[in-house]
Motif scaffolding. Structure first.
Motif, PDB file in Angstrom:
ATOM      1  N   HIS A   1      40.179  37.144  38.593  1.00  0.00           N
ATOM      2  CA  HIS A   1      39.585  38.579  38.501  1.00  0.00           C
ATOM      3  C   HIS A   1      38.113  38.235  39.542  1.00  0.00           C
ATOM      4  O   HIS A   1      38.126  39.129  40.368  1.00  0.00           O
ATOM      5  CB  HIS A   1      38.910  38.737  37.265  1.00  0.00           C
ATOM      6  CG  HIS A   1      38.129  40.052  37.013  1.00  0.00           C
ATOM      7  ND1 HIS A   1      38.687  41.168  37.367  1.00  0.00           N
ATOM      8  CD2 HIS A   1      36.799  40.068  36.623  1.00  0.00           C
ATOM      9  CE1 HIS A   1      37.770  42.080  37.178  1.00  0.00           C
ATOM     10  NE2 HIS A   1      36.657  41.344  36.658  1.00  0.00           N
TER      11      HIS A   1
ATOM     12  N   ASN B   1      37.405  40.580  43.025  1.00  0.00           N
ATOM     13  CA  ASN B   1      36.247  41.367  43.112  1.00  0.00           C
ATOM     14  C   ASN B   1      35.385  40.857  44.397  1.00  0.00           C
ATOM     15  O   ASN B   1      34.834  41.771  45.047  1.00  0.00           O
ATOM     16  CB  ASN B   1      35.510  41.055  41.963  1.00  0.00           C
ATOM     17  CG  ASN B   1      35.639  42.168  40.675  1.00  0.00           C
ATOM     18  OD1 ASN B   1      36.171  43.113  41.116  1.00  0.00           O
ATOM     19  ND2 ASN B   1      35.370  41.518  39.469  1.00  0.00           N
TER      20      ASN B   1
ATOM     21  N   ASP C   1      31.855  38.096  40.454  1.00  0.00           N
ATOM     22  CA  ASP C   1      32.306  39.155  39.185  1.00  0.00           C
ATOM     23  C   ASP C   1      30.981  39.798  38.719  1.00  0.00           C
ATOM     24  O   ASP C   1      30.774  41.096  38.613  1.00  0.00           O
ATOM     25  CB  ASP C   1      33.096  38.517  38.378  1.00  0.00           C
ATOM     26  CG  ASP C   1      33.614  39.454  37.241  1.00  0.00           C
ATOM     27  OD1 ASP C   1      33.749  40.510  37.535  1.00  0.00           O
ATOM     28  OD2 ASP C   1      33.778  39.050  35.929  1.00  0.00           O
TER      29      ASP C   1
ATOM     30  N   HIS D   1      36.877  47.344  40.757  1.00  0.00           N
ATOM     31  CA  HIS D   1      37.615  46.773  39.516  1.00  0.00           C
ATOM     32  C   HIS D   1      38.822  47.227  39.241  1.00  0.00           C
ATOM     33  O   HIS D   1      39.692  46.569  38.768  1.00  0.00           O
ATOM     34  CB  HIS D   1      36.433  47.128  38.508  1.00  0.00           C
ATOM     35  CG  HIS D   1      35.610  45.939  38.250  1.00  0.00           C
ATOM     36  ND1 HIS D   1      34.677  45.466  38.721  1.00  0.00           N
ATOM     37  CD2 HIS D   1      35.807  44.913  37.147  1.00  0.00           C
ATOM     38  CE1 HIS D   1      34.093  44.271  38.015  1.00  0.00           C
ATOM     39  NE2 HIS D   1      34.762  44.021  37.321  1.00  0.00           N
TER      40      HIS D   1
ATOM     41  N   HIS E   1      29.820  43.737  38.682  1.00  0.00           N
ATOM     42  CA  HIS E   1      29.500  44.795  37.710  1.00  0.00           C
ATOM     43  C   HIS E   1      28.121  45.397  37.810  1.00  0.00           C
ATOM     44  O   HIS E   1      28.076  46.543  37.449  1.00  0.00           O
ATOM     45  CB  HIS E   1      29.174  43.743  36.243  1.00  0.00           C
ATOM     46  CG  HIS E   1      30.543  43.217  36.057  1.00  0.00           C
ATOM     47  ND1 HIS E   1      30.658  41.928  35.191  1.00  0.00           N
ATOM     48  CD2 HIS E   1      31.920  43.491  36.056  1.00  0.00           C
ATOM     49  CE1 HIS E   1      31.820  41.537  35.070  1.00  0.00           C
ATOM     50  NE2 HIS E   1      32.702  42.463  35.726  1.00  0.00           N
TER      51      HIS E   1
HETATM   52 FE   LIG Z   1      34.680  41.942  36.068  1.00  0.00          FE
END
Ligand SMILES: [Fe+2]
Lengths: 385, 141
Positions: A280, A284, A197, A266, A201
């Motif tokens: 999550h 990803n 994750d 995302h 980002h």
């Molecule tokens: Fe995230």
């Protein structure tokens, strides 16, 4: 060329170091508050982390007036309202969130409701929070979301089965506490998915149409740290150095995407979380390389930069370097023992078209470098199913 | 200097333009299908335009336009100066940037706002054409 206009905002003070969670006396005293209220989940409660924080509270002469430990992995609007009611009843005047992204986002939501009143749903939108909220301290126990420093709260709305994002610079914690000792007990699978994750980002912030020079530097730095230390942290969870590096890099990635925003990976992950409650980080992880590939036609130069950030040797051929960055991320998944296909995440194959269409309506899609079209995203999903 | 001298001029230009879209075969249909009440709250000069795609539209239209204050509860409320609104309909406003700068505020579910963005693209050429048609060519940017 620099963007015609950009802003870059960071409001959190960051303190970091092994053991820092139990040595926050001076930091907490500065808030000049009396009644601390902790937001957390059951797992954190069982791990004994609260005791460390309680020591800090005692040093700062802060009373612990309540603990709300009912935050589920995918928090929901109702949880925010319940947490806020509990804090109000206990007359808490400083919020302390200890946990992963779901806990910290819930505390952010509670802070909005406690500071401004009304219902959480009223604050859905962009830029609606115009004044400073009450003090919030965030102590992440995963190296992933970077939520401690971001301007977002992503909370699930059960009524519409969707993840709703609130955006405001006032949401980020006043104090972000990065204590790697709190991440030592994270199991390898969670270490890997939350780490991916964070990597997503950093990568999406760098590829975003909303990039800015300051987030670029932080994003590239975070990328290098994560690819170097994530495999170490997965193999040897007790390696404090690896945990520390990952926790700081995840926070950096948060600082990068808080201003630069994210993209199609995302958007798809939010959709899978909303529709099927796919974790999550896992979503990803599986979608990062396919998302980079989708953006390849418009983001070759930046993908080549990412290859260098990953520590790959430049070949002098930009197209080849860009490809290498994508292949590198694809190769990282088995290295950290993560699934590589959507079918492994229990996404129903017959609903991929729905996923693609819904992702095109997610706020994150707006800053994706390649204009996303549902039919094309569907092809991406089919390929990685 | 503000683009519009008073609310009446906002309604004539922006409101009038919205009304030409109510029966637009593509744009009108997509906005109508959203089922949303979208309210634009402008300042400098103060004015309000509400797009009602929730209640039954007048015959031959996909949705209804209401100028000035009304009792409908909007699903999405967009707040900005009339100047920003004017520039927006030329396709000259980056939505995310305007939101980040505070030039625009959006209240309501962000996805439903984004959903309409691709649908309203034809407006960016139609708005200047409309302004010329009503004798406001001086406002074309
Ligand atoms: Fe995230």
């Amino acid at each position: 060329m620099l963007p015609e206009y950009f802003d870059y905002h960071i409001r959190s003070r960051v303190v970091a170091g092994p053991g820092v969670a139990s040595a926050l006396g001076n930091e907490l005293r500065r808030f000049e508050r009396k009644r601390a209220f902790i937001v957390t989940d059951k797992v954190v409660g069982q791990l004994g982390f609260l005791d460390r924080v309680k020591k800090s509270l005692a040093d700062a002469e802060l009373d612990l007036v309540g603990v709300f430990d009912e935050v589920p992995p995918n928090s929901e609007f109702g949880v925010v309202m319940r947490g806020a009611a509990a804090c109000r009843a206990a007359r808490g005047d400083i919020l302390i969130a200890i946990g992963g992204g779901s806990v910290i986002d819930t505390a952010k939501g509670m802070n909005v409701v406690l500071s401004l009143g009304g219902d959480y749903i009223d604050y859905q939108g962009f830029g609606l929070i115009e004044r400073q909220l009450g003090p919030l301290v965030a102590i992440p126990t995963t190296a992933g979301t970077g939520s401690e420093v971001t301007a977002y709260a992503v909370i699930r709305d059960d009524a519409t089965k969707s993840k709703q994002t609130i955006v405001s610079n006032h949401l980020a914690a006043d104090l972000a506490v990065l204590d790697p000792e709190l991440t030592l007990s994270l199991p390898p699978s969670l270490t890997a998915s939350t780490g991916l994750d964070a990597l997503t980002h950093a990568v999406e912030a760098y590829l975003s149409t909303n990039w800015r020079p300051i987030s670029d530097g932080i994003a590239l730095h975070a990328c290098g740290i994560i690819v170097r230390w994530l495999p170490v942290a997965v193999d040897d969870g007790a390696n404090l150095e690896a945990r520390y590096e990952m926790l700081v890099a995840a926070c950096e990635a948060g600082m990068a995407f808080s201003s630069a925003m994210v993209g199609c990976v995302h958007a798809l992950a939010h959709t899978l979380g909303g529709l099927y409650e796919v974790p999550h980080g896992l979503a990803n992880a599986v979608l990062l390389a396919p998302g980079m590939e989708y953006n390849l036609p418009v983001a070759e130069a930046r993908l080549a930069d990412l290859a260098r950030a990953f520590g790959l040797k430049p070949t002098g051929d930009q197209a080849r370097d860009a490809r290498a960055a994508i292949d590198f991320v694809r190769g990282l998944l088995p290295r950290v023992k993560l699934p590589t296909r959507l079918r492994d995440l229990k996404v129903p194959e017959g609903e991929l078209a729905l996923v693609a269409e819904t992702a095109c309506l997610d706020a994150a899609i707006y800053t994706n470098p390649r204009e996303a079209v549902a039919e094309e995203l569907l092809e991406v999903l089919k390929k990685v199913y | 200097m503000a683009t519009f001298k008073d609310a009446a001029e906002v309604y004539q230009c922006v409101g009038g333009f919205f009304k030409t879209v109510t029966d637009h075969p593509e744009m009108g249909e997509k906005i109508g299908a959203s089922g949303l009440i979208i309210q634009f709250v402008y300042s400098e000069p103060d004015s309000i335009i509400t797009v009602d795609a929730k209640n039954p539209p007048p015959k031959g239209s996909f949705f209804r336009i209401i100028e000035g204050p009304c009792d409908l509860k909007p699903d999405v409320k967009m707040t900005m100066t009339a100047d920003i609104a004017h520039r927006f309909w030329f396709g000259k406003v980056n939505l995310v940037q305007a939101l980040a700068k505070g030039d625009m505020k959006a209240q309501g579910p962000i996805p439903s706002i984004l959903k309409l963005l691709p649908a309203i693209k034809p407006a960016y050429t139609l708005y200047p054409e409309y302004l010329k048609k009503i004798g406001k060519a001086d406002k074309v940017i």
